[in-house]
Each structure stands twice: as C-alpha cells, then as structure tokens.
Enzyme design. Structure first.
Site, PDB file in Angstrom:
ATOM      1  N   LYS A 103       0.895  -1.065   0.042  1.00  0.00           N
ATOM      2  CA  LYS A 103      -0.031  -0.156   0.123  1.00  0.00           C
ATOM      3  C   LYS A 103       0.976   1.268   0.080  1.00  0.00           C
ATOM      4  CE  LYS A 103      -2.153   2.984   3.026  1.00  0.00           C
ATOM      5  NZ  LYS A 103      -2.342   3.991   1.997  1.00  0.00           N
ATOM      6  N   GLU A 143       9.914   1.677  10.368  1.00  0.00           N
ATOM      7  CA  GLU A 143      10.958   2.835  10.124  1.00  0.00           C
ATOM      8  C   GLU A 143      10.137   4.130  10.168  1.00  0.00           C
ATOM      9  OE1 GLU A 143      13.966   2.402   9.710  1.00  0.00           O
ATOM     10  OE2 GLU A 143      13.916   0.176   9.004  1.00  0.00           O
ATOM     11  N   CYS A 178      12.981  11.550   5.913  1.00  0.00           N
ATOM     12  CA  CYS A 178      13.179  11.128   7.592  1.00  0.00           C
ATOM     13  C   CYS A 178      14.603  11.289   7.758  1.00  0.00           C
ATOM     14  CB  CYS A 178      12.887   9.720   7.503  1.00  0.00           C
ATOM     15  SG  CYS A 178      13.839   8.541   6.591  1.00  0.00           S
ATOM     16  N   GLU A 229       8.763  16.061  15.694  1.00  0.00           N
ATOM     17  CA  GLU A 229       9.104  15.928  14.489  1.00  0.00           C
ATOM     18  C   GLU A 229       8.307  17.011  13.585  1.00  0.00           C
ATOM     19  OE1 GLU A 229       7.699  12.641  11.853  1.00  0.00           O
ATOM     20  OE2 GLU A 229       9.848  12.561  11.195  1.00  0.00           O
TER      21      GLU A 229
HETATM   22  P1  NAD Z   1       2.043   8.093   8.187  1.00  0.00           P
HETATM   23  O1  NAD Z   1       2.110   7.345   9.187  1.00  0.00           O
HETATM   24  O2  NAD Z   1       0.796   8.948   8.368  1.00  0.00           O
HETATM   25  O3  NAD Z   1       1.640   7.086   6.873  1.00  0.00           O
HETATM   26  C1  NAD Z   1       2.392   6.058   6.321  1.00  0.00           C
HETATM   27  C2  NAD Z   1       1.575   4.894   5.757  1.00  0.00           C
HETATM   28  O4  NAD Z   1       0.688   4.225   6.563  1.00  0.00           O
HETATM   29  C3  NAD Z   1       0.669   5.431   4.514  1.00  0.00           C
HETATM   30  O5  NAD Z   1       0.527   4.698   3.471  1.00  0.00           O
HETATM   31  C4  NAD Z   1      -0.508   5.528   5.243  1.00  0.00           C
HETATM   32  O6  NAD Z   1      -1.917   5.316   4.542  1.00  0.00           O
HETATM   33  C5  NAD Z   1      -0.334   4.361   6.098  1.00  0.00           C
HETATM   34  N1  NAD Z   1      -1.367   4.151   7.365  1.00  0.00           N
HETATM   35  C6  NAD Z   1      -1.908   5.183   8.073  1.00  0.00           C
HETATM   36  N2  NAD Z   1      -2.710   4.699   9.042  1.00  0.00           N
HETATM   37  C7  NAD Z   1      -2.555   3.402   9.227  1.00  0.00           C
HETATM   38  C8  NAD Z   1      -3.250   2.296  10.113  1.00  0.00           C
HETATM   39  N3  NAD Z   1      -4.055   2.462  11.011  1.00  0.00           N
HETATM   40  N4  NAD Z   1      -2.845   1.098   9.769  1.00  0.00           N
HETATM   41  C9  NAD Z   1      -1.644   0.897   8.661  1.00  0.00           C
HETATM   42  N5  NAD Z   1      -1.317   1.869   7.715  1.00  0.00           N
HETATM   43  C10 NAD Z   1      -1.689   2.966   8.075  1.00  0.00           C
HETATM   44  O7  NAD Z   1       3.244   8.693   7.604  1.00  0.00           O
HETATM   45  P2  NAD Z   1       3.127   9.853   6.360  1.00  0.00           P
HETATM   46  O8  NAD Z   1       2.664  10.970   6.909  1.00  0.00           O
HETATM   47  O9  NAD Z   1       2.869   9.273   5.075  1.00  0.00           O
HETATM   48  O10 NAD Z   1       4.947  10.021   6.293  1.00  0.00           O
HETATM   49  C11 NAD Z   1       5.669  10.686   6.996  1.00  0.00           C
HETATM   50  C12 NAD Z   1       6.239  10.087   8.202  1.00  0.00           C
HETATM   51  O11 NAD Z   1       6.992   9.033   7.776  1.00  0.00           O
HETATM   52  C13 NAD Z   1       7.328  10.889   8.975  1.00  0.00           C
HETATM   53  O12 NAD Z   1       7.099  10.698  10.467  1.00  0.00           O
HETATM   54  C14 NAD Z   1       8.708  10.484   8.444  1.00  0.00           C
HETATM   55  O13 NAD Z   1       9.518  10.754   9.688  1.00  0.00           O
HETATM   56  C15 NAD Z   1       8.538   9.086   8.578  1.00  0.00           C
HETATM   57  N6  NAD Z   1       9.364   8.409   7.688  1.00  0.00           N
HETATM   58  C16 NAD Z   1      10.412   7.447   8.333  1.00  0.00           C
HETATM   59  C17 NAD Z   1      11.375   7.024   7.387  1.00  0.00           C
HETATM   60  C18 NAD Z   1      12.344   5.895   7.892  1.00  0.00           C
HETATM   61  O14 NAD Z   1      13.016   5.254   7.251  1.00  0.00           O
HETATM   62  N7  NAD Z   1      12.381   5.960   9.209  1.00  0.00           N
HETATM   63  C19 NAD Z   1      11.258   7.270   5.976  1.00  0.00           C
HETATM   64  C20 NAD Z   1      10.428   8.205   5.401  1.00  0.00           C
HETATM   65  C21 NAD Z   1       9.333   8.822   6.383  1.00  0.00           C
END
Ligand code: NAD
Length: 480
Positions: A173, A248, A282, A384
């Site tokens: 997804k 992650e 990130c 963050e």
């Molecule tokens: P998010 O957690 O809102 O969403 C990430 C994914 O999870 C999306 O596909 C979303 O639809 C899905 N999702 C949302 N709710 C869910 C649930 N209840 N169950 C399962 N899946 C669900 O994050 P975002 O806003 O898309 O991305 C930004 C965040 O990602 C920031 O916090 C950033 O630091 C982090 N990030 C971390 C890394 C890393 O490698 N550590 C890399 C990139 C981004």
C-alpha cells in the site's frame, strides 16, 4: 481524469466498493487523478491472489525471480523521465530531485536486491564430531508493505524489492497522498510479465487499507515506513498476532558542527540536509548544533545561503524547494512555526507561506525557515516537524553536544562535522541513532543496516537485514 487503479492478481481494477479519492498536485492544489478508495474487501482479494501465487514464485528459484525483478528495473529505467515527472507532480518535489534521486534510487532498489539474493549465503555451525547445523531460510509468506508520501517510489520499492527477491509475494500500500508512481509501477510489472498475484498494490486510506493489511491473518510480516504514531498502532494490532514487524518511523535528527570542520564543505552539505525535498526526508537534519567558536559565522553564512534558495515551480529544473505535500501538511508545519514563536524562538529567515503567481497561486509552498533561541526541551526541538524548518543551538564541548544531540525521544540519523578522527569515533559510538554520517550526508550504500532506535523504529532494513526479515530462519541439525 486519470484513475489510479488497484493491481490485484495481475489486473488493474477499481475498488470493490466503487469509491474514489482525490489525488492532488501540491504545486497547484488541483486534483490531477482519482484514486481507488479500497477497503478490506480489496485487501482480501489481494491476500488471496498473493497466497495462490506463492508456491510458483518460490519454485521459480532465486535466478528466475532475480531475472524478472531486473526486467522491471529495466522498464523503470526506460520510463525514468515519465516516472520523475509523475513523482514531481504527485508529491510537489522538484523535478530535478526526482530525476537525480527518487527514480534512479527506485531502480537501484530493484537491481540491488535482484543481485543481492544471488550472492546470499546461509550459516553453518559445525559441532566437531557431533553434528552439523545449517540455517535454512524460507520466504516468510505474504508480506505486507506500507509506505509514506515523502519518497513515494523510492521507499515503496525499498520494501517490495527485497520481499520479492526473498521469495515472498506482496500486498503493498503506497500513501494515498502520493499513489501515482506505484500505479505506474503496476503497469510496468504487467509489461515485464511478473506472474499474477506476486505483487498486489491496493490503494486507499491508511485506516482502511493499511489497517486491513496489518490485521489480516494471512500476512505474517509487515514492513512499515511512516509516522511514529501509525507505527505504534500497527504494533498494537500486529504484536498479539506474533507478526514479524519492521518499523521505520519518525526522526528529529541532529547535525553536530565542531569548529574544526571544513567550513565550506559543511555549509553546502547542511543546506542540503536541512532542505532537500522541502525537509521532508526522514534523514533530514532539523536540529543544527554549532560549537560556540563558529556559531555567529555559521549563522550569518547559513541564513544568507538559505535566503538565496529558490522556492518555486517543481517543474522548473532550477527550483531548490518545491511545494510541501498537502494543504494539511502545510498547515501543520506553519503551526509548528507559530508555536516556535510562542515558545520564544526568533525566526531568522522564512517563517511563512510563499504565494506564487498564476497557476501556482493555490499551491502549498513554505519558505525555508531557520529559528534560534530555543532550548532542547521546547516542543520545537522535540516534535518532528517534517518540513523546511530547522533550529540552531550553540554548544561548548563534546559532552554538551552529545547531551543536546541525544535529548529527544527519536534516534534515526545524526551528522557530525569535525576533522578530529578520535572525536568522530567517540561521538559516533555514543550517539543514540541508527545511522551516523561523518563529514557527509545521505551517502547510501544499500548493503548497510538502515533504521532507527528509540521512537524512530524497530528493526533494520537494507542488504542482508532486509532479506533476513522477509525469510524465516530454521536451524537444521544433522547428527554425524
Ligand atoms: P503515516 O504514518 O501517516 O502514513 C504512512 C503509511 O501508513 C501511509 O501509507 C498510510 O496510509 C498508512 N497508514 C495510516 N494509518 C494506518 C493504519 N492505521 N494502519 C496501517 N497503515 C496506516 O506517515 P506519512 O505522513 O505518510 O509519512 C511521514 C512520516 O514518515 C514521518 O514521520 C517520517 O519521519 C516518516 N518516515 C520515516 C522513514 C524512515 O525510514 N524511518 C522514512 C520516510 C518517512
């Protein structure tokens, strides 16, 4: 209007429920595509297809799987320009960045793991005349891969590629905010002849689609990249089901600048590590810690260079910062800047929305922002922000630098700037973070372990770590 369809069992399909979500172009704020608004019924179809495809995918063997994954990579390379344009439109990132980083890296992810799996070996433990143990590694089964919006195709493929190479079938997804290049990838998989059901891509909202993948009993492993709060929710659901989890998550990364560093090289790099992709990586450094001896010099030079950065049309190859990913995200980042002011911070530059002209007038742009005058405990230096916002804090010596660097609940990536090798080793050892760059940033070798500690995540991806995650180790002991 273009439709972003699900890719299930080798076929492009609308959602079972027939609903659609809007896909916005951040540069203009306009809707540029409609996304299948899927739910647990679509996930069920995808898991069934993946489960059915599993035996034949495993039986194809590493070479057969590697060849097919390479073929997908070749098609991505052929379409690099179209993929880069699509990524820039969908995410708001500068086209130059998508061309230089996102899409080449997505291609490398496929090529790297298609190669890595051919060179992978398992362990053997010999017990003198008693027995031989060897480690058998079989694919874990159907893997769930859930990715965020900031590096859409780059992070999507970072999960899918090792899972497929290891012999798993995948239900994936992408973020509903940036689903477009994953959709283009599904077309390329069909063209490459990837067998139906091996990779399934289900589009839609996290709490519907992501949650259904996480909770599905037929998906024993979840690889997730996204926010810490979402990661906690996934862990809450998946842990009692004893699923394998790779999480992650977020970060609040420090860059620690000592007065013995190469100043010009550091300055150029810190501009990049602060504002690449509008600060929405990130690994971006959001807390800049500077030794007192060069604090004023750094501040002046840095703010001057930040003011010269061009916020503009992502399609213009000379743009430094494009749009942030969504209106909601822009509002959130501007809210953090307002909070920084309330906390007593001084905004040295930026600090507001940028309004562009013509078709871009409704786009979501924020000026690169530098804030000083705040201590480590305030929310600005703890939460963050994930946008083009950095803070400056001075420090006196190694001990203070370390205390400041380690003063958040996150632990993803740190950067050190110093010419003192002993100090670099000492600090690298004591920093609470999964990745430490010394005198560089974002130099990536795909073989290295990648991930964070504390609230930045659980587990490591990259190289053999990822292949291990997507397989189950079994010790076979043979009596001699
Ligand atoms: P998010 O957690 O809102 O969403 C990430 C994914 O999870 C999306 O596909 C979303 O639809 C899905 N999702 C949302 N709710 C869910 C649930 N209840 N169950 C399962 N899946 C669900 O994050 P975002 O806003 O898309 O991305 C930004 C965040 O990602 C920031 O916090 C950033 O630091 C982090 N990030 C971390 C890394 C890393 O490698 N550590 C890399 C990139 C981004």
């Amino acid at each position: 209007m273009e439709q972003v369809l699900n890719y299930i069992n080798g076929t492009l399909l609308p959602a079972v429920g027939g609903g659609w979500l809007d896909d916005h172009a951040p540069a203009t704020g306009a809707v540029h595509a409609h996304i299948a608004d899927s739910d647990e019924r679509d996930v069920e179809l995808a898991v069934q297809a993946a489960t059915k495809a599993l035996p034949a995918w495993k039986a194809l063997g590493t070479q057969g799987r590697s060849d097919l994954i390479m073929r997908v990579a070749d098609l991505m390379e052929r379409d690099l320009e179209a993929l880069a344009k699509a990524e820039s439109i969908d995410n708001g990132k500068p086209i130059a960045l998508a061309r230089r980083m996102d899409i080449p890296r997505a291609i490398s992810n496929f090529r790297f793991f298609a190669g890595a799996v051919l060179h992978w070996n398992s362990d053997a433990h010999l017990m003198d005349d008693v027995a031989i143990n060897y480690t058998d590694r079989q694919p874990v089964g159907v893997a769930g891969c859930i990715s965020p919006w900031n590096l859409p195709l780059y992070l999507f493929t970072w999960k899918i590629a090792p899972a497929l190479a290891a012999g798993c079938c995948v239900v994936a997804k992408p973020s509903e905010i940036t689903p477009y290049t994953a959709f283009l990838l599904s077309r390329l998989c069909i063209e490459a002849g990837l067998p139906p059901g091996v990779l399934n891509i289900v589009h839609g909202l996290g709490p519907k689609v992501g949650a259904a993948i996480t909770a599905h009993p037929g998906v024993p492993a979840i690889s997730f990249t996204g926010g810490t709060r979402t990661g906690a929710e996934i862990a809450r659901v998946a842990a009692p089901m004893f699923k394998k989890l790779s999480l992650e998550l977020g970060g609040k990364n420090p860059v620690v600048i000592f007065d013995d560093c190469d100043f010009e090289e550091m300055l150029t790099s810190v501009l990049r590590s602060s504002f690449t992709n509008q600060g929405q990586i990130c690994l971006c450094s959001s807390r800049i810690l500077v030794q007192r001896g060069i604090y004023e010099r750094f501040k002046q030079a840095f703010v001057e260079r930040v003011k010269a950065m061009r916020v503009g049309d992502p399609a213009d190859p000379t743009t430094d910062l494009g749009a942030v990913v969504s209106e909601a995200h822009m509002t959130k980042v501007l809210g953090h800047i307002a909070l920084a002011r309330e906390e007593g911070g001084t905004v040295l530059c930026g600090g507001e929305r940028v309004l562009l002209d013509g078709p871009l007038r409704n786009g979501w742009y924020i000026a690169p922002t530098v804030i000083e005058g705040l201590g480590p405990e305030c929310r600005t230096n703890q939460d963050e922000i994930f946008g083009p916002v950095v803070t400056l804090q001075p420090f006196t010596d190694d001990a203070e630098a370390l205390a400041l660097a380690n003063s958040t609940s996150y632990g993803l990536a740190s950067v050190l700037w110093t010419s003192n090798v002993k100090r670099a080793h000492r600090m690298a050892r004591d920093l609470h973070s999964g990745i430490v760059w010394v005198n560089c940033w974002l130099v990536r070798d795909l073989r290295t372990p990648f991930g964070g500690m504390k609230q930045s995540g659980v587990g490591r991806e990259g190289g053999h770590e990822a292949l291990r995650f997507f397989t189950e180790a079994k010790n076979v002991c043979i009596r001699l």
